[in-house]
Scaffold this motif. Sequence first.
Motif, short mmCIF file in Angstrom:
data_model
loop_
_atom_site.label_atom_id
_atom_site.label_comp_id
_atom_site.label_asym_id
_atom_site.label_seq_id
_atom_site.Cartn_x
_atom_site.Cartn_y
_atom_site.Cartn_z
N GLY A 173 49.33 36.49 54.33
CA GLY A 173 50.25 35.76 53.46
C GLY A 173 50.01 36.08 52.00
N ALA A 174 48.74 36.15 51.63
CA ALA A 174 48.41 36.44 50.23
C ALA A 174 48.84 37.86 49.88
CB ALA A 174 46.91 36.27 49.99
N LEU A 175 48.72 38.79 50.84
CA LEU A 175 49.16 40.16 50.58
C LEU A 175 50.67 40.20 50.40
CD1 LEU A 175 46.85 42.07 53.07
CD2 LEU A 175 46.80 42.18 50.58
N LEU A 176 51.39 39.40 51.20
CA LEU A 176 52.84 39.31 51.02
C LEU A 176 53.15 38.84 49.60
CD1 LEU A 176 55.73 39.29 52.27
CD2 LEU A 176 55.35 36.91 52.81
N GLY A 221 52.87 32.85 50.04
CA GLY A 221 52.48 33.47 51.30
C GLY A 221 52.24 32.50 52.43
N ASN A 222 51.74 31.32 52.10
CA ASN A 222 51.39 30.35 53.14
C ASN A 222 52.57 29.95 53.99
OD1 ASN A 222 48.92 30.41 51.94
ND2 ASN A 222 49.26 28.58 50.73
N VAL A 223 53.75 29.96 53.35
CA VAL A 223 54.96 29.54 54.05
C VAL A 223 55.21 30.42 55.28
CG1 VAL A 223 57.45 29.40 53.82
CG2 VAL A 223 56.00 28.64 51.97
N GLU A 280 45.12 34.59 45.82
CA GLU A 280 46.03 33.54 45.37
C GLU A 280 45.70 33.10 43.95
OE1 GLU A 280 47.02 30.91 49.06
OE2 GLU A 280 46.58 29.60 47.35
N ASN A 281 44.42 32.84 43.72
CA ASN A 281 44.04 32.32 42.41
C ASN A 281 43.99 33.40 41.35
OD1 ASN A 281 43.47 29.29 42.60
ND2 ASN A 281 42.60 30.15 44.45
N LEU A 282 43.76 34.63 41.77
CA LEU A 282 43.86 35.74 40.84
C LEU A 282 45.30 35.82 40.34
CD1 LEU A 282 42.38 38.09 39.57
CD2 LEU A 282 43.08 39.51 41.49
N ALA A 283 46.24 35.72 41.29
CA ALA A 283 47.65 35.75 40.93
C ALA A 283 47.98 34.57 40.02
CB ALA A 283 48.52 35.71 42.16
N LEU A 284 47.40 33.43 40.31
CA LEU A 284 47.66 32.25 39.48
C LEU A 284 47.20 32.49 38.06
CD1 LEU A 284 48.56 29.29 39.33
CD2 LEU A 284 46.31 28.62 40.08
N MET A 285 46.01 33.09 37.92
CA MET A 285 45.47 33.32 36.59
C MET A 285 46.24 34.39 35.84
SD MET A 285 41.36 33.02 36.92
CE MET A 285 41.17 34.46 37.94
N VAL A 286 46.60 35.46 36.55
CA VAL A 286 47.23 36.59 35.88
C VAL A 286 48.73 36.39 35.67
CG1 VAL A 286 47.81 39.03 36.15
CG2 VAL A 286 45.52 38.23 36.70
N PHE A 287 49.41 35.94 36.71
CA PHE A 287 50.86 35.84 36.62
C PHE A 287 51.35 34.45 36.27
CE2 PHE A 287 51.58 40.03 37.84
CZ PHE A 287 50.85 40.37 38.96
N GLY A 288 50.48 33.47 36.34
CA GLY A 288 50.91 32.12 35.99
C GLY A 288 51.47 31.38 37.18
N ALA A 313 38.88 33.90 52.89
CA ALA A 313 38.31 33.79 51.55
C ALA A 313 39.02 34.74 50.60
CB ALA A 313 36.81 34.09 51.58
N LEU A 314 39.34 35.95 51.09
CA LEU A 314 40.07 36.90 50.25
C LEU A 314 41.42 36.33 49.87
CD1 LEU A 314 39.31 40.34 51.93
CD2 LEU A 314 38.71 39.63 49.62
N ALA A 315 42.03 35.60 50.80
CA ALA A 315 43.33 34.99 50.49
C ALA A 315 43.19 34.04 49.31
CB ALA A 315 43.87 34.25 51.72
N ILE A 316 42.13 33.24 49.31
CA ILE A 316 41.91 32.32 48.19
C ILE A 316 41.72 33.11 46.90
CG2 ILE A 316 40.35 30.62 47.20
CD1 ILE A 316 39.73 29.63 49.92
#
Lengths: 338, 297, 425
Positions: free
Chosen positions: B43-46, B226-228, B115-123, B109-112
């Motif tokens: 999901g995170a890769l998606l 991705g979780n959806v 996800e949070n990398l995307a949150l930090m970088v992309f908002g 764990a990689l998904a987490i």
Amino acid sequence: MDIVQKKKIGLIVIILAIALSIPLFVTKPYYIHVITMCLLWAYLASSWNLFCGFAGQLSLGHGIFTAVGAYVTIMLFNDFNISPWIGMFAGGAAAVLLSTLIGYPTFKLRGAYYALATVAIGSGVMVLIENTMTLGPFHVGGAEGLIVRLMGNAPAYLQFMSKVPYYYLALAMLVIVVVFSYWLKNSRLGFYLSALKEDEDAAAALGINVRNAKLVAAAYSAFFTAIGGVFYAMLIRYLEPMAIAGPMMSNEMVFLAVVGGSGTVFGPVVGGITLHAISEVIQFYFSDMAQGLHLFIYGLIVVFVIMFKPQGIIDILQKYYNRFLGISDRGEDESSVS
Amino acid sequence: MIFLVDFLSAVVNGISMGAIYGLIALGLTLIFGIMRIINFAHGALLMLSMMVGYWIWKFSGVNPYLMIIVVAPIMFCFGYFVQRVFIKPVLDAQKDVREPIAVLLLTAALAIVFENLALMVFGADYVMAKTTVTDATIALGGITVSAARFYALILALVIAYAFYLFLQHTELGRRLRACGQDRNTALLMGIDGPKTFAIAFGIGTALLTVAAIVLLPFYYVHPTVGNVFMTKAFIVVVLGGLGSVPGALLGGIIIGLIESIGAQYMTATLTTVVVYLVFLLILFVKPSGLFGSRLEW
Amino acid sequence: MLLFRGRYTKLVGLILVATMMMSFVVGCGGGSESGSDKVETIKIGNILPLSGSAAPLGKIGQQARDMAVEEINAAGGIKSMGGAKIEMIYADSKGDPATGVSEAERLITHEQVALITGCYQSGVAMPSTEVAERYGVPYFVPVPSEDQITERGFKYVFRLAEKTSWRNRDQVKFIKEMSEKFGTPVKTVALIYENTSWGQGAVRAWEKYIPEAGLEIVLKEPYPSNSSDLTPVVLKCKNLNPDIIMLVSYVSDAALLTNTFAEHQVKPIAFIGTSGGFADPQYFELTGDNCEYYFDISTWEPDVNRPFSAETNKKFTEKYGYAMNAEAVKAYVAMYIIADALERAGSTDPEALRKAFAETKITEGPTQMYASEIVFDETGQMVNAPLVICQMRKVDGKMQRVTVWPEEEARPGFEVVWPYPGVGQ
């Protein structure tokens, strides 16, 4: 008794002494709360481990047991004024029933299929709870959640104003589950479980009733997990289906147990305490920097622990423990090696 | 009673969304089938694919569908990298363990992390790549169909077929299938195990990218998007049969139809429960799924 | 490979043991540094979802608060306490109730905040307010609207937001008025709502007010808030052809629904949202023209005729790049109400603060952009719910929320478009 046994007992006594006296040194309720949560998670991880670790099954839906335990107990309390001290056994019994019902069809599944089945069941139960407002004479609350009727300080009803009783309760629960784990691991059932963990077909060929072994172990696990759910409910005093039955609860138990060392007695304890403490510390220092930074760091830590120590943190501690006891890594008493 | 027109609309919509689920499941069934890994980072890769696609679209204005040519290779490399660097060591360490739980947790764990990398970088904002395809509808004999979803269906079928041909008729495809059937024998045959696995993971991720691009015109992008799709993707994989391309597509369509048609007769939340029940039924009755073989592992 | 792992084993082991011990030390020894009773800064705790799927909401809440605190501090801080400045301490709830609880504990017992504000989600608000109540620390709730928050007999919880049920009550009132004004008989209503506590709370209110108004509910359709596709819901609704479609959604599902309704050309007499996602700045980006003529209810719109409203919104837009919404306004105004209470209390003593909150009566200053008078009743609930209904309309090529009801608040020069253009086709 020889020196190794004396050392073991000494170590246990010291740890217990420290644990019992922590509230005397640590006065801030927030820290007691954090340590209590660490103990609770260690307990939940250990409960999961009773079945999943020892039998090598991956249940990703254990949240259903915390949920059932919590909801049954709280509903009995809210609507019928039955004290949670008594109600928790009803909750535990309900969990055992659920686990057995689910066990029959799911235990013939192997590996990833079993895991996915538990995911589906976990999500399904959560959705069901979210959509149920009332169940007969009980108010369930659906997605709005269930408030635990507040009674202020009511020890007879498992409600305390101070955090300290919760701490001792969590400590007691953890000790009980660890002792139980030790007993289970060294019992005949424990041997059956490790046999079927290794190779189910071979175990069956040896005459072990694999299905029954799994059912019993799963029942133990479900019961303990349910009690953990009750404790959670009494600590937070609010039940939200997503939080208590959802993936966060189910996955966290697995994380902690495996990172700590699943299949061992102390692995989940170490994992629970360490990892939860780390996540609290990270949240403490980093959560107001960038959005998501603390979770990012936490994730990275877990990734690295899994990468470098897939057997769990307990593996590292085991070496130091052995050294302390004077046992070589091969399990022999070093002082007696000729 | 439901009018025929609306029923047919529901059917078409179910098939379209189902094809998208199938497309997402395609990458997963490859990874699951070949490496026996439950990839919780799928999901995170998606989500990452969607993010990359969105930002390239934002800066270049190029039509998302054309971007597949650019984004897919990027994500392939990323998937390859993730497998080689993170997953391989853990998989190796657990070689003799029956159930490599650690790998599963690693991906979670990689998904987490992602996800949070995307949150930090992309908002945290929800964004959507609004193109001409968004909101456009196609009239199919009286039924209105969302254009974006319809194109998704076409693309999904095309890609799935192309992938199927790839697996059956190319050398690499044969190697992948061999590893999936029997890892040890494949190694004995001289197939480079680690490299094949890494390629499999890379291809799985690239397939995800196609699904991601196809979603862009009408679905929002957000770190937790991705979780959806993830649990559904797993259900589709099991339903269709491990490692089966037609199975993934068909399974996806079945799930899509259940959701779409079921929602006409009960609430949308209950259709979720129905999907899970169907899934459990499959697991108990025929775990190998629609097209899978009876091999257990 | 073996060597590699061996080298790192010790390091990892050492780090882990050190971490365990560090957390212990933090626990025992960390008490010495706090105890800053210097009244130069007043610490206020803020619990918000700064990560997870509600992160955008947490972000805008933080921005609104920060802007208000900057202004308050620049104007001299809390004068009755020697010009003490407000210091905001943010805590991430992650959208999880248990985290909300432990963060509340941390803010109160470790950071020793004077009071807490938060926390956007009703599911987090319920247990975290209970923590504050137990410790006797005031908790100011600007945004969560779940009715029960102020219905538990708590003394330390004060809420600015309107109750969910009031929104639903006014929506129904609006429907009746419009239906009479334009002569369009309204009989049936469809309810589509996200399936968490917010949506379910709204349904309970609707089930009370809608039959009271003589209308019939023909559809009650909950959906999982993180759905990948809501076409089934839309088709089901279309099939029943209700007069009014009422919605409770967060931003991503609100957008999904709006776009899907447009795709399938669903045209009831009116679409009415219940704030939340519909009021989110990103809603327009995600829906484009599809949301035109939708109605939404909230307590503030960019064009309301209230003092301070336009200037504050302008400042916010320039500072952060997008306009405020009702939730941001509540967060902003909340800081002023808190500052006012601190002024009157003259100290951070919880009891004095609580009394000050209870006695609040503000009729001047920036809080007017929300309501002409800020007063709390004995349950801690703000009594005035300045609810307005807006319609999404294209103004000079840009989609805007145009306040249309009640008449006193309506934007001059705009007529309500009722029914929805092309209804019944």
